[in-house]
Design a protein around this motif. Structure first.
Motif, PDB file in Angstrom:
ATOM      1  N   PHE B 162       0.842  -1.200   0.000  1.00 16.50           N
ATOM      2  CA  PHE B 162       0.000   0.000   0.000  1.00 16.50           C
ATOM      3  C   PHE B 162       0.880   1.254   0.000  1.00 16.50           C
ATOM      4  O   PHE B 162       1.797   1.379   0.797  1.00 16.50           O
ATOM      5  CB  PHE B 162      -0.916  -0.002   1.223  1.00 16.50           C
ATOM      6  N   GLN B 166      -1.354   7.656  -1.538  1.00 15.66           N
ATOM      7  CA  GLN B 166      -2.792   7.641  -1.869  1.00 15.66           C
ATOM      8  C   GLN B 166      -3.592   8.359  -0.798  1.00 15.66           C
ATOM      9  O   GLN B 166      -4.532   9.092  -1.079  1.00 15.66           O
ATOM     10  CB  GLN B 166      -3.294   6.203  -1.952  1.00 15.66           C
ATOM     11  N   THR B 185      -7.576   3.772   2.760  1.00 14.32           N
ATOM     12  CA  THR B 185      -6.611   2.755   3.181  1.00 14.32           C
ATOM     13  C   THR B 185      -7.284   1.439   3.559  1.00 14.32           C
ATOM     14  O   THR B 185      -6.930   0.378   3.046  1.00 14.32           O
ATOM     15  CB  THR B 185      -5.790   3.273   4.374  1.00 14.32           C
ATOM     16  N   GLN B 188      -8.380  -1.302   1.168  1.00 15.60           N
ATOM     17  CA  GLN B 188      -7.302  -2.000   0.460  1.00 15.60           C
ATOM     18  C   GLN B 188      -6.610  -3.048   1.311  1.00 15.60           C
ATOM     19  O   GLN B 188      -5.876  -3.884   0.793  1.00 15.60           O
ATOM     20  CB  GLN B 188      -6.278  -0.987  -0.053  1.00 15.60           C
ATOM     21  N   ASN B 267      -6.541 -12.456  -9.670  1.00 16.36           N
ATOM     22  CA  ASN B 267      -5.752 -11.250  -9.935  1.00 16.36           C
ATOM     23  C   ASN B 267      -4.582 -11.549 -10.856  1.00 16.36           C
ATOM     24  O   ASN B 267      -4.241 -10.764 -11.724  1.00 16.36           O
ATOM     25  CB  ASN B 267      -5.233 -10.643  -8.626  1.00 16.36           C
TER      26      ASN B 267
END
Lengths: 305, 272
Positions: B162, B166, B185, B188, B267
């Motif tokens: 992370f 952001q 946050t 995620q 993914n």
């Protein structure tokens, strides 16, 4: 950092503005650090009050004699009394035997995990992880059922004609080792597998290209490269064995006494907490030494090639 | 890693690993058939089938009371540890202040200390200050020490991918710190939070040594009662208890693991 101002300065900025900006940034940075430290405080407080402080306290208790004087008599106990000498030897011996058996059983599993295609290794990994997650008490109890006098192992051995009448497999060293290995094997496999996964498969193929047989390539290339993971796993298993409680207490049937049980008994056995504290400090010291040696050894092995 | 050795050359390896896996997996499953036995003899295979040991478990105050203690303590430990652990690992993520590495090491260190040592230490502290022996709070705090490292490791892994900037973008657009954390946050890392909650619950539910040192009588946990029964008077109700514990401690992680590998595979396909 969040308050950086981006307005255009009319011409070159003066020394005063520059200073003010710098101070503001500095203030901001300090506030950020303070906030971050504050967020760690609840967790830190728990570990500090319930682990770090008690261990320091144990250290101090261990050097206070029965009459309140400062002395090493709690430690002298361990060298003068035969029971303690035997207990230490037994603890080390069990930890050593369990570690060796874990290497013997765990290395091939980790190796296969590393070379199988992902779909298969995923299934094999689950077979390692599910026992790893399962309660240690449940697994110890299962061994009690299996290894008991009229349990399935004894029955099978009699039926096969290996033995005439049932033998004692629990409440002794055999049962303790079988049960402990069962709990420890995953702790060896997991770090070992992680280090094997990082080995470049091309090295083995290059070895084969240059005329090395698979066995030769394994011993000259793969085994040395997997050493850091193997050593890390072995020390982990050894250290955990030293302080192990459940399995020896149940499968040892009160006859196999390791350090952890001694510590627990000493609290009620002696009028002061000194002897229990001294034992606890010794266990901590042995654990710390093992972990330190492991750290150095793994670094040396990883850098040496 | 692909290999250039044929399956037949490796037959001995497959057989050996098969035996090791048999040793790891099959023995612990024996408690399941034994728990449905109709006799007091804990033999395998059982001579007859019944539910009497489950009735014994749910009918006896000793067992049912300790089950409630364990569930209560594990739930509270989960809440305390997850809150404290997520806060701490968030604060330590991408931070560079002087103490950050020391703090991280301290919070993970209980993993390396034998739990008997932590147990004795906590017992001495509780015995001295009073008011925490034989209480829910005492058990929860004790279990939190050993559960915290698992949350720290899980959350560090979760935060590792992370990017803090952001959150800074969200804040520069007007969100306050808390709102930025919750809306940007947290979504995620929600998977790591769920894993942390599960792990801390299970660590507490399964914990024995600290429970043994700090709580007895009506405050005994299920693990403590199980251990005492195992050591002193083995009775077949244990097989029923063990089957329940087997399910509680192994099925949720298994489901989470399978779900995680499916998400990863999906993914991976998208990325590739």
């Amino acid at each position: 950092m969040a308050n950086v101002s981006i307005f255009p300065a009319p011409g070159p900025i003066g020394q005063a503005e520059f200073e003010a900006n710098r101070r503001a940034l500095e203030r901001d940075r300090r506030a950020e650090t303070r906030m971050r430290i504050n967020l760690t405080l609840p967790a830190l407080l728990v570990v500090f009050v319930l682990m770090v402080c008690p261990i320091l306290w144990l250290l101090s208790l261990s050097v206070v004699a029965g009459d309140g004087r400062l002395s090493l008599e709690n430690y002298a106990l361990f060298f003068s009394e035969q029971v303690y000498v035997e207990m230490f030897l037994k603890t080390f011996m069990i930890a050593f035997v369990v570690t060796v058996i874990c290497v013997f059983l765990g290395y091939p599993v980790a190796y296969l995990l590393a070379i199988l295609p992902p779909a298969w290794s995923g299934v094999l990994m689950l077979a390692v992880l599910v026992p790893f997650w399962t309660s240690g008490l449940v697994r110890t109890f299962s061994w009690l059922i299996i290894l008991q006098r009229n349990g399935i192992v004894n029955k099978s051995l009699v039926w096969l004609g290996v033995i005439d009448k049932p033998i004692s497999l629990v409440h002794n060293m055999t049962g303790t080792v079988i049960g402990m290995v069962h709990i420890m094997v995953p702790f060896l496999i997991l770090p070992l597998y992680a280090s094997m996964k990082a080995i470049d498969g091309n090295l083995m193929r290059a070895g084969a290209n240059l005329g090395s047989s698979p066995t030769h390539a394994f011993f000259r290339i793969f085994l040395p490269l997997s050493m850091p993971g193997l050593v890390a796993g072995m020390i982990m298993v050894f250290v955990m064995c030293l302080g192990f409680y459940i399995t020896p207490a149940i499968l040892g049937g009160g006859k196999i006494k390791m350090i952890a049980q001694r510590i627990e008994e000493s609290i009620s056995l002696y009028p002061t907490w000194g002897p229990a504290a001294a034992l606890a400090v010794l266990l901590l010291l042995m654990t710390a030494v093992c972990l330190f040696v492991s750290l150095k050894l793994v670094r040396w092995l990883a850098a040496g090639r | 890693m692909e290999s250039y050795v044929s399956h037949r050359d490796r037959l001995w390896l497959y057989i050996f690993v098969g035996l090791v896996i048999f040793y790891l997996v099959v023995p612990m499953l024996i408690v399941i058939p034994v728990s449905f036995s109709s006799t007091t003899a804990m033999t395998f295979p059982p001579r007859g089938w019944s539910l009497r040991w489950y009735e014994a478990f749910f009918g006896e105050q000793k067992w049912i009371g300790s089950l409630w203690v364990s569930l209560r303590v594990a739930t509270l430990t989960m809440i305390v540890t997850t809150l404290a652990g997520v806060a701490a690992s968030y604060a330590l993520h991408q931070s560079s202040f002087r103490l950050s590495e020391t703090i991280r090491a301290t919070l993970i260190s209980p993993l390396a200390v034998p739990s008997i040592l932590i147990g004795v230490g906590i017992f001495f502290v509780y015995a001295r200050i009073g008011g925490l022996l034989n209480t829910t709070a005492g058990l929860v705090l004790g279990h939190s020490v050993v559960a915290l490292p698992f949350v720290m490791l899980t959350m560090s892994a979760g935060f590792s991918s992370f990017d803090m900037s952001q959150e800074m973008v969200a804040r520069s657009l007007g969100a306050n710190r808390f709102k930025a954390f919750v809306t940007v946050t947290l979504p995620q890392v929600k998977f790591s939070v769920a894993t942390s909650m599960l792990l801390s619950f299970l660590v507490s539910f399964d914990e024995l040594i600290i429970s043994l040192m700090v709580a007895s009588g009506p405050m005994s946990t299920l693990s403590r009662v199980t251990f005492a029964t195992l050591r002193d008077d083995v009775d077949p109700t244990l097989a029923a208890v063990s089957t329940l514990m087997l399910i509680v401690t192994s099925v949720p992680p298994l489901l989470l693991h399978l779900y995680a590998s499916r998400v990863r595979a999906r993914n991976g396909r998208n990325a590739g």
